[in-house]
Design a protein around this motif. Structure first.
Motif, PDB file in Angstrom:
ATOM      1  N   SER A 113       0.431  -2.880 -17.070  1.00 28.83           N
ATOM      2  CA  SER A 113       1.696  -2.828 -17.378  1.00 28.83           C
ATOM      3  C   SER A 113       3.240  -3.286 -16.913  1.00 28.83           C
ATOM      4  O   SER A 113       4.380  -4.248 -17.319  1.00 28.83           O
ATOM      5  N   SER A 114       3.705  -2.942 -15.721  1.00 30.97           N
ATOM      6  CA  SER A 114       4.532  -3.521 -14.967  1.00 30.97           C
ATOM      7  C   SER A 114       4.416  -4.636 -14.737  1.00 30.97           C
ATOM      8  O   SER A 114       5.286  -5.137 -14.499  1.00 30.97           O
ATOM      9  N   LEU A 115       3.550  -5.300 -13.633  1.00 31.15           N
ATOM     10  CA  LEU A 115       3.413  -6.376 -13.074  1.00 31.15           C
ATOM     11  C   LEU A 115       3.760  -7.294 -14.400  1.00 31.15           C
ATOM     12  O   LEU A 115       4.122  -8.431 -14.644  1.00 31.15           O
ATOM     13  N   GLN A 116       2.961  -6.763 -15.936  1.00 30.93           N
ATOM     14  CA  GLN A 116       3.373  -7.952 -17.084  1.00 30.93           C
ATOM     15  C   GLN A 116       4.899  -7.900 -17.155  1.00 30.93           C
ATOM     16  O   GLN A 116       5.185  -9.091 -17.728  1.00 30.93           O
ATOM     17  N   ILE A 117       5.463  -6.616 -16.714  1.00 33.04           N
ATOM     18  CA  ILE A 117       7.496  -6.720 -17.316  1.00 33.04           C
ATOM     19  C   ILE A 117       7.614  -7.524 -16.160  1.00 33.04           C
ATOM     20  O   ILE A 117       8.745  -8.036 -16.146  1.00 33.04           O
ATOM     21  N   GLY A 118       7.292  -7.423 -14.604  1.00 31.31           N
ATOM     22  CA  GLY A 118       7.946  -7.910 -13.683  1.00 31.31           C
ATOM     23  C   GLY A 118       7.888  -9.520 -14.170  1.00 31.31           C
ATOM     24  O   GLY A 118       8.732 -10.212 -14.179  1.00 31.31           O
ATOM     25  N   LEU A 119       6.744  -9.687 -14.659  1.00 32.92           N
ATOM     26  CA  LEU A 119       6.136 -11.011 -14.529  1.00 32.92           C
ATOM     27  C   LEU A 119       7.305 -11.884 -15.908  1.00 32.92           C
ATOM     28  O   LEU A 119       7.779 -12.805 -15.524  1.00 32.92           O
ATOM     29  N   LYS A 120       6.989 -10.736 -17.561  1.00 33.43           N
ATOM     30  CA  LYS A 120       7.795 -12.216 -18.203  1.00 33.43           C
ATOM     31  C   LYS A 120       9.096 -12.217 -17.484  1.00 33.43           C
ATOM     32  O   LYS A 120      10.007 -13.391 -17.902  1.00 33.43           O
ATOM     33  N   ALA A 121       9.656 -11.436 -16.631  1.00 36.06           N
ATOM     34  CA  ALA A 121      11.849 -12.009 -16.220  1.00 36.06           C
ATOM     35  C   ALA A 121      11.246 -12.521 -15.429  1.00 36.06           C
ATOM     36  O   ALA A 121      12.367 -12.913 -15.479  1.00 36.06           O
ATOM     37  N   ASN A 122      10.486 -12.871 -14.564  1.00 39.15           N
ATOM     38  CA  ASN A 122      10.319 -13.750 -13.296  1.00 39.15           C
ATOM     39  C   ASN A 122       9.588 -15.157 -14.692  1.00 39.15           C
ATOM     40  O   ASN A 122       8.599 -15.978 -13.180  1.00 39.15           O
ATOM     41  N   ARG A 123       9.082 -16.023 -15.696  1.00 39.87           N
ATOM     42  CA  ARG A 123       8.243 -16.594 -16.047  1.00 39.87           C
ATOM     43  C   ARG A 123       8.614 -17.728 -14.895  1.00 39.87           C
ATOM     44  O   ARG A 123       7.566 -19.360 -15.172  1.00 39.87           O
ATOM     45  N   LEU A 183      -4.466  -8.999 -18.603  1.00 37.87           N
ATOM     46  CA  LEU A 183      -4.999  -7.995 -17.995  1.00 37.87           C
ATOM     47  C   LEU A 183      -4.749  -6.559 -18.944  1.00 37.87           C
ATOM     48  O   LEU A 183      -3.179  -6.265 -19.399  1.00 37.87           O
ATOM     49  N   ARG A 184      -5.092  -5.615 -18.966  1.00 37.64           N
ATOM     50  CA  ARG A 184      -4.806  -4.798 -19.826  1.00 37.64           C
ATOM     51  C   ARG A 184      -5.060  -2.933 -19.023  1.00 37.64           C
ATOM     52  O   ARG A 184      -6.282  -3.273 -17.260  1.00 37.64           O
ATOM     53  N   GLY A 185      -4.534  -2.073 -19.119  1.00 39.57           N
ATOM     54  CA  GLY A 185      -5.092  -0.928 -18.567  1.00 39.57           C
ATOM     55  C   GLY A 185      -4.556  -0.853 -16.949  1.00 39.57           C
ATOM     56  O   GLY A 185      -3.895  -1.588 -16.382  1.00 39.57           O
TER      57      GLY A 185
END
Length: 217
Positions: A113-123, A183-185
């Protein structure tokens, strides 16, 4: 010029540690702060970040890495820093250090979840470098070496290794963003690395302590 986003993941619950390990002091400094400091040093080694630093700092750091890793410094990326956390103290410190700060409202969903929050902001970045915050002995020199390996190898992924074991930090080019978003979990980028070993460049780290995760008191 390529843009690389360094994303520091600092939102874990530290269940095995018994308290917030990221605030635990190692050699007089909170664990998260040690990693944050190394990432800021990396930023200062690139032209856009050297305005407030003596020029010789950047030159010496880059030359040292070129000699130790035997990698040419032919490309200078734009490097920015994002910190993903659930902790206000860490967020405030990261903001003062000039990082983009994002808060994870659902840290119980795991590191993905943290990985994806960072990724969305830097897509829009050409690549993302992910670091965890519980490797307090990771150095600026190793992060720089990984960046140079990624840029010079032509591979879509780069990660570090010690004793034959792959670990963090790791870098993913934009073409792997969709897989990372699936990715999940409590699953990180290693799942994607395993699926694409032929497209992964590996930097062997001499000091195993750099990749040591601190999980228990």
């Amino acid at each position: 010029m390529k843009e690389i986003a360094m994303i520091m993941l600092a939102a874990g619950n530290s269940r095995r540690f018994g308290s917030n390990k990221l605030l635990y002091k190692i050699e007089g400094q909170p664990m998260y702060s040690r990693i944050l400091g190394q990432l800021k040093e990396v930023q200062r080694c690139f032209p856009a970040e050297c305005e407030n630093m003596p020029p010789e700092f950047c030159v010496h750091e880059v030359r040292d890495m070129a000699e130790r890793q035997q990698l040419p410094f032919t490309e200078q990326p734009a490097v920015k820093l994002t910190v993903v956390t659930q902790y206000r103290e860490i967020g405030d410190a990261a903001q003062k250090a000039g990082a983009q700060v994002l808060y994870n409202p659902h840290p119980d969903e795991g590191i993905s979840s943290s990985l994806q929050i960072g990724l969305k902001a830097n897509r829009n970045a050409d690549a993302c470098l992910f670091t965890v915050s519980d490797q307090p002995w990771l150095t600026c020199a190793t992060i720089l070496g990984l960046l140079r390996l990624y840029l010079d190898s032509g591979k879509g992924i780069a990660c570090v290794s010690s004793g034959g074991k792959l670990g963090n930090p790791c870098i993913f080019s934009r073409k792997y963003y969709p897989e990372l978003m699936e990715l999940r979990g409590d699953v990180g980028g290693k799942h994607v690395i395993t699926a694409h070993r032929n497209d992964t460049a590996v930097l062997t780290v001499e000091q195993a302590a750099e990749l040591r995760d601190v999980d228990t008191l």
